[in-house]
Design a protein around this motif. Structure first.
Motif, PDB file in Angstrom:
ATOM      1  N   SER A  20       0.865  -1.172   0.000  1.00 28.88           N
ATOM      2  CA  SER A  20       0.000   0.000   0.000  1.00 28.88           C
ATOM      3  C   SER A  20       0.906   1.227   0.000  1.00 28.88           C
ATOM      4  N   ALA A  32      -1.741  -1.518  -3.918  1.00 28.22           N
ATOM      5  CA  ALA A  32      -2.778  -0.497  -3.764  1.00 28.22           C
ATOM      6  C   ALA A  32      -2.095   0.856  -3.623  1.00 28.22           C
ATOM      7  N   TRP A  82      -5.107  -1.697 -13.339  1.00 26.49           N
ATOM      8  CA  TRP A  82      -5.458  -0.957 -12.129  1.00 26.49           C
ATOM      9  C   TRP A  82      -6.971  -0.779 -12.043  1.00 26.49           C
ATOM     10  N   GLY A  88      -5.498   2.081   2.306  1.00 26.90           N
ATOM     11  CA  GLY A  88      -5.853   3.421   1.865  1.00 26.90           C
ATOM     12  C   GLY A  88      -5.240   4.459   2.766  1.00 26.90           C
TER      13      GLY A  88
END
Length: 129
Positions: free
Chosen positions: A13, A40, A63, A107
């Motif tokens: 991430s 991510a 993606w 995220g």
């Protein structure tokens, strides 16, 4: 997601702060050496003018993007613990609906701004930080 014979899942991430300018560094410094199963990114600064196949990494699917519809910036403005409460509400419903055994949240949650609420989320769902 990359095919893998390993008995674990690895996730990268990254806050890229501009996908177009930093995709090379992401691939060469992190993806190639570590071969994560899932990559991510946040703060991509992408919009509909950038082709969907831009930055395609060999061995991975294309993606799945959530581009900004307005502006040329990335980020969200949060106040208090509302987003964490929103996440908890929907996470409960999804976990129940699909009988999930595992949960992964990635995220830019800006947890430094809402540390107590974020810690409570991790505790309630028995997630490692």
């Amino acid at each position: 997601m990359q095919a893998s014979n390993r008995d674990h899942l690895s996730i990268l991430s990254a806050n890229v702060r501009g996908f177009q300018t930093n995709i090379g560094d992401l691939i060469h410094s992190h993806v190639i050496p570590h071969s994560p199963d899932v990559v991510a990114t946040v703060e991509t600064l992408l919009n509909e003018t950038i082709p969907n196949n831009y930055g395609l990494i060999q061995g991975y699917t294309r993606w799945h993007r959530r581009d900004r519809t307005r502006g040329t910036f990335g980020g969200v403005a949060w106040q208090g613990s509302e987003p964490i409460q929103f996440l908890c509400t929907h996470l409960d419903r999804l976990l129940h609906q699909f009988s999930c055994n595992h949960t992964i949240i990635v995220g830019d949650l800006n947890q430094h701004l809402i540390a107590r609420s974020f810690d409570e989320l991790l505790t309630v769902y028995e997630m490692p930080p």
